[in-house]
Every structure is written in structure tokens, then in C-alpha cells.
Design a protein around this motif. Structure first.
Motif, PDB file in Angstrom:
ATOM      1  N   TYR A   1       0.821  -1.201   0.000  1.00  0.00           N
ATOM      2  CA  TYR A   1       0.000   0.000   0.000  1.00  0.00           C
ATOM      3  C   TYR A   1       0.855   1.251   0.000  1.00  0.00           C
ATOM      4  O   TYR A   1       2.030   1.237   0.346  1.00  0.00           O
ATOM      5  CB  TYR A   1      -0.974   0.021   1.188  1.00  0.00           C
ATOM      6  N   GLY A   2       0.238   2.317  -0.421  1.00  0.00           N
ATOM      7  CA  GLY A   2       0.811   3.646  -0.362  1.00  0.00           C
ATOM      8  C   GLY A   2      -0.368   4.613  -0.249  1.00  0.00           C
ATOM      9  O   GLY A   2      -1.510   4.193  -0.082  1.00  0.00           O
ATOM     10  N   PHE A   3      -0.077   5.883  -0.337  1.00  0.00           N
ATOM     11  CA  PHE A   3      -1.134   6.900  -0.307  1.00  0.00           C
ATOM     12  C   PHE A   3      -1.012   7.762  -1.542  1.00  0.00           C
ATOM     13  O   PHE A   3       0.083   8.168  -1.930  1.00  0.00           O
ATOM     14  CB  PHE A   3      -1.029   7.759   0.963  1.00  0.00           C
ATOM     15  N   ALA A   4      -2.146   8.038  -2.194  1.00  0.00           N
ATOM     16  CA  ALA A   4      -2.188   8.842  -3.416  1.00  0.00           C
ATOM     17  C   ALA A   4      -2.943  10.138  -3.139  1.00  0.00           C
ATOM     18  O   ALA A   4      -3.899  10.145  -2.366  1.00  0.00           O
ATOM     19  CB  ALA A   4      -2.872   8.063  -4.536  1.00  0.00           C
ATOM     20  N   PRO A   5      -2.532  11.226  -3.785  1.00  0.00           N
ATOM     21  CA  PRO A   5      -3.252  12.489  -3.623  1.00  0.00           C
ATOM     22  C   PRO A   5      -4.691  12.336  -4.073  1.00  0.00           C
ATOM     23  O   PRO A   5      -4.999  11.618  -5.020  1.00  0.00           O
ATOM     24  CB  PRO A   5      -2.507  13.446  -4.552  1.00  0.00           C
ATOM     25  N   LEU A   6      -5.589  13.013  -3.368  1.00  0.00           N
ATOM     26  CA  LEU A   6      -6.987  13.051  -3.796  1.00  0.00           C
ATOM     27  C   LEU A   6      -7.100  14.040  -4.941  1.00  0.00           C
ATOM     28  O   LEU A   6      -6.480  15.095  -4.921  1.00  0.00           O
ATOM     29  CB  LEU A   6      -7.897  13.474  -2.650  1.00  0.00           C
ATOM     30  N   ASP A   7      -7.894  13.706  -5.913  1.00  0.00           N
ATOM     31  CA  ASP A   7      -8.069  14.591  -7.071  1.00  0.00           C
ATOM     32  C   ASP A   7      -8.954  15.759  -6.751  1.00  0.00           C
ATOM     33  O   ASP A   7      -9.751  15.816  -5.919  1.00  0.00           O
ATOM     34  CB  ASP A   7      -8.648  13.802  -8.245  1.00  0.00           C
TER      35      ASP A   7
END
Length: 132
Positions: free
Chosen positions: A126-132
Motif C-alpha cells: 500500500y501507499g497513499f495517493a493524492p486526492l483529485d
């Protein structure tokens, strides 16, 4: 569908990806790793708690040197989950450039296949992605 296993114990894949923690039954301290005793109070009774998927970036660094075979650069970040603990993880789906990352940036948990063994079992990270 291929069989999938989480790469770390604190990642839950079903019914939807979440992080979970061991929670001390005495003082309610949370730990993302398995514990024999609580680091806060010494208690030995633990339960389990699952967390939401949204958070904010509270610190980050861009890594340019890593172990052989690890692609660089990448973004290592400290993320405060909206409903609880702070986690260290990589940011994904973002350019490893300070112009694209800001403190307080909202992010969401994302999973990805980190590798597949000879039997077709996928190891999911897992990682974290920016919210659009």
C-alpha cells in the motif's frame, strides 16, 4: 482471479483495503505492528481496530538512493489518518518533485501488486495517493 496476500500484517484487503492496528486493552494505545506488550503501559491484552482510508501529509522526503532494484526517486511520507494514527508510507501516483507535494495535502490509501510468486499469488502493498 489470482490469490492475493497483504505484504504487511496491518493491511487488510477484504472487503475493501484498510489498515488495522493492535489496540491495547488497558490504555487504548494503537500499534501497527504485533506486540507482546504495550509500549505505553506494559499491558498484554490487545484488541484490533481498523482505520479509514483518508489522511493528510504531515512530512515527506524525496528518496534518491535506495537498495539495488528499488526504483528512485520516490516519495516517503508521514501521513496522519483522518480518524486516528500516523503512518509512514510512500506516496504513489505523484511526481517525486516538491512542486507536486504540499504539507496538509489530502491523500487516500491505495493498494498495488508488489510482486507475484511462481504460483501466481500476488503480494499486495500500500501507499497513499493524492486526492483529485
Amino acid at each position: 482471479m489470482a490469490s492475493r496476500v497483504p505484504l504487511v500484517d496491518h493491511l487488510v484487503l477484504e472487503p475493501e483495503p484498510r489498515l488495522r492496528s493492535a489496540v491495547c486493552g488497558t490504555c487504548e494505545a494503537d500499534f501497527l505492528t504485533r506486540r507482546n506488550a504495550c509500549a505505553s503501559c506494559g499491558g498484554t491484552d490487545f484488541g484490533e481496530r481498523t482505520w479509514g482510508t483518508d489522511g493528510t501529509v504531515v512530512a515527506f522526503t524525496i528518496v534518491h538512493r535506495a537498495a539495488p532494484g528499488v526504483p528512485v526517486p520516490f516519495v516517503s511520507a508521514i501521513v496522519r489518518l483522518q480518524d486516528g494514527p500516523i503512518v509512514q508510507s510512500n506516496l504513489v501516483d505523484v511526481e517525486p518533485d516538491p512542486a507536486h507535494i504540499v504539507l496538509g495535502m489530502p491523500v487516500r490509501l491505495r493498494t498495488f501488486v508488489a510482486g507475484t510468486d511462481d504460483n501466481g499469488v500476488e503480494a499486495v502493498a500500500y501507499g497513499f495517493a493524492p486526492l483529485d
